[in-house]
Design a protein around this motif. Structure first.
Motif, mmCIF file in Angstrom:
data_model
loop_
_atom_site.group_PDB
_atom_site.id
_atom_site.type_symbol
_atom_site.label_atom_id
_atom_site.label_comp_id
_atom_site.label_asym_id
_atom_site.label_seq_id
_atom_site.Cartn_x
_atom_site.Cartn_y
_atom_site.Cartn_z
ATOM 1 N N VAL A 121 -3.556 28.619 -67.763
ATOM 2 C CA VAL A 121 -3.708 29.458 -69.035
ATOM 3 C C VAL A 121 -2.642 30.843 -68.903
ATOM 4 C CG1 VAL A 121 -5.017 31.091 -70.530
ATOM 5 C CG2 VAL A 121 -6.080 28.782 -69.800
ATOM 6 N N PRO A 122 -2.588 31.326 -67.817
ATOM 7 C CA PRO A 122 -1.637 32.328 -67.621
ATOM 8 C C PRO A 122 -0.161 31.730 -67.630
ATOM 9 C CG PRO A 122 -3.205 32.439 -65.727
ATOM 10 C CD PRO A 122 -3.792 31.441 -66.852
ATOM 11 N N GLY A 123 -0.516 30.676 -66.768
ATOM 12 C CA GLY A 123 0.980 29.953 -66.649
ATOM 13 C C GLY A 123 1.679 29.744 -67.994
ATOM 14 N N LEU A 129 -1.595 16.122 -58.005
ATOM 15 C CA LEU A 129 -2.659 15.714 -57.803
ATOM 16 C C LEU A 129 -2.634 14.495 -56.822
ATOM 17 C CD1 LEU A 129 -4.698 16.336 -61.130
ATOM 18 C CD2 LEU A 129 -4.570 17.872 -59.085
ATOM 19 N N LEU A 130 -1.740 13.533 -57.243
ATOM 20 C CA LEU A 130 -1.922 12.341 -56.425
ATOM 21 C C LEU A 130 -0.996 12.379 -55.116
ATOM 22 C CD1 LEU A 130 -2.603 9.315 -57.088
ATOM 23 C CD2 LEU A 130 -0.368 9.063 -57.875
ATOM 24 N N LEU A 131 0.083 12.968 -55.186
ATOM 25 C CA LEU A 131 0.848 13.091 -53.834
ATOM 26 C C LEU A 131 1.068 14.350 -53.361
ATOM 27 C CD1 LEU A 131 4.379 11.679 -55.613
ATOM 28 C CD2 LEU A 131 2.635 10.445 -54.400
ATOM 29 N N ILE A 132 0.444 15.269 -53.587
ATOM 30 C CA ILE A 132 0.470 16.542 -52.787
ATOM 31 C C ILE A 132 -1.194 16.562 -52.368
ATOM 32 C CG2 ILE A 132 0.544 19.113 -52.758
ATOM 33 C CD1 ILE A 132 3.053 18.968 -54.750
ATOM 34 N N GLY A 140 -11.844 22.776 -63.997
ATOM 35 C CA GLY A 140 -11.920 24.074 -64.151
ATOM 36 C C GLY A 140 -11.088 25.156 -63.435
ATOM 37 N N THR A 141 -10.769 24.852 -62.228
ATOM 38 C CA THR A 141 -9.783 25.178 -61.393
ATOM 39 C C THR A 141 -8.379 25.232 -61.945
ATOM 40 O OG1 THR A 141 -11.339 24.713 -59.379
ATOM 41 C CG2 THR A 141 -9.145 25.742 -59.032
ATOM 42 N N LEU A 142 -8.278 24.183 -62.316
ATOM 43 C CA LEU A 142 -6.801 24.080 -62.874
ATOM 44 C C LEU A 142 -6.588 24.781 -63.904
ATOM 45 C CD1 LEU A 142 -6.313 20.176 -62.407
ATOM 46 C CD2 LEU A 142 -5.284 21.827 -61.342
ATOM 47 N N ILE A 195 -5.361 26.294 -58.155
ATOM 48 C CA ILE A 195 -5.190 27.058 -59.288
ATOM 49 C C ILE A 195 -3.477 27.426 -59.476
ATOM 50 C CG2 ILE A 195 -5.011 29.754 -59.596
ATOM 51 C CD1 ILE A 195 -7.820 29.740 -58.300
ATOM 52 N N LEU A 196 -2.772 27.319 -58.015
ATOM 53 C CA LEU A 196 -1.358 27.408 -58.378
ATOM 54 C C LEU A 196 -0.710 26.304 -58.756
ATOM 55 C CD1 LEU A 196 1.234 28.997 -57.009
ATOM 56 C CD2 LEU A 196 0.912 27.719 -55.020
ATOM 57 N N ALA A 197 -1.341 25.107 -58.445
ATOM 58 C CA ALA A 197 -0.741 23.836 -59.482
ATOM 59 C C ALA A 197 -0.886 23.962 -60.829
ATOM 60 C CB ALA A 197 -1.495 22.649 -58.819
ATOM 61 N N GLY A 198 -1.987 24.444 -61.359
ATOM 62 C CA GLY A 198 -2.314 24.673 -62.660
ATOM 63 C C GLY A 198 -1.239 25.873 -63.064
#
Length: 256
Positions: free
Chosen positions: A220-222, A31-34, A213-215, A6-9
């Protein structure tokens, strides 16, 4: 881990809203590196993520009259067939094999480096092409289709290129167009391209739907917050910092 996604998104959405730098160039490396998501899954999930988030932009730009549908048509004439051809090639490969994984990482790194250069040089390029048409008008339609072919293959393989790279190339091809029209047309083209590529990845089984879905919960708020803060923040320096990060990540992937 769900909170981390969620934080990443949110972070990616915020930066996209603030700077306009494409989400693919940010989300896929994260997604790949972290989070150590498999390359093909990171690319596939990000493609559907991009098609959903950018579909909002197509309505906004459409209402404002910021889309040149002729540009979109020319780009799609090249990108959609190129995307389908790339998907066909991926269908015949073992996406878990070391060679394929390394190939995706390599081209993702190349795309990030080219994108970062495009981000850094965009303003200077706009000033230069405003003085004269670099590409003869007779060649512009064919060059736009060729750009679509490059973007179609690159985006389908890496999820990167539909944003900063596409906009920078369109500035070269259409220097007389307003930047809002260039950005709006690029977004309008990115929606069907990422949707076709994303659905193709779905058929490959390379999409993590719970992750998607989590992303979106975070993005959206970001995007909303970033868009509203863009007039208050010196986004030029944010863009420069982002470009430096993309160059670092790009070289790390290329020379992995």
């Amino acid at each position: 881990m769900e909170f981390g996604y969620i934080l990443a998104g949110f972070v990616v959405g915020f930066l996209v809203g603030l700077t306009g730098v494409g989400g693919g160039s940010l989300m896929t490396p994260i997604l790949l590196l972290i989070y150590h998501i498999k390359p093909a899954v990171a690319v596939g999930t990000d493609l559907l993520y991009a098609s959903i988030t950018k579909s909002v932009g197509i309505f906004a730009h459409g209402k404002l009259g910021n889309i040149d549908w002729l540009i979109v048509k020319r780009l799609a004439m090249g990108s959609i067939p190129a995307s389908m051809l790339t998907l066909w090639a991926l269908h015949s490969m073992d996406l878990q094999s070391g060679n394929v994984v390394n190939t995706i990482k390599f081209w993702l790194g190349v795309a990030l480096i080219v994108t970062s250069v495009a981000v850094l040089l965009r303003n200077k390029l706009m000033a230069l092409v405003a003085k004269e048409q670099w590409i003869p008008l007779a060649y512009v339609p064919g060059a736009t289709i060729l750009l679509g072919i490059v973007l179609g293959g690159l985006v389908t393989l890496t999820s990167v290129g539909a944003g900063a790279l596409g906009v920078t190339a369109l500035i070269l091809l259409y220097p007389k167009e307003k930047i809002t029209t260039i950005v709006g047309s690029d977004i309008a083209h990115a929606v069907p391209l990422t949707l076709v590529a994303g659905l193709g990845h779905a058929s490959l089984g390379t999409i993590d739907y719970p992750l998607l879905g989590t992303l979106l919960i975070g993005s959206v708020p970001g995007i909303y917050l970033g868009s509203h803060m863009s007039s208050r923040v010196a986004e030029h320096w944010v863009r420069v910092a982002l470009a430096m990060i993309l160059i670092f990540v790009g070289f790390k992937l290329v020379f992995h």
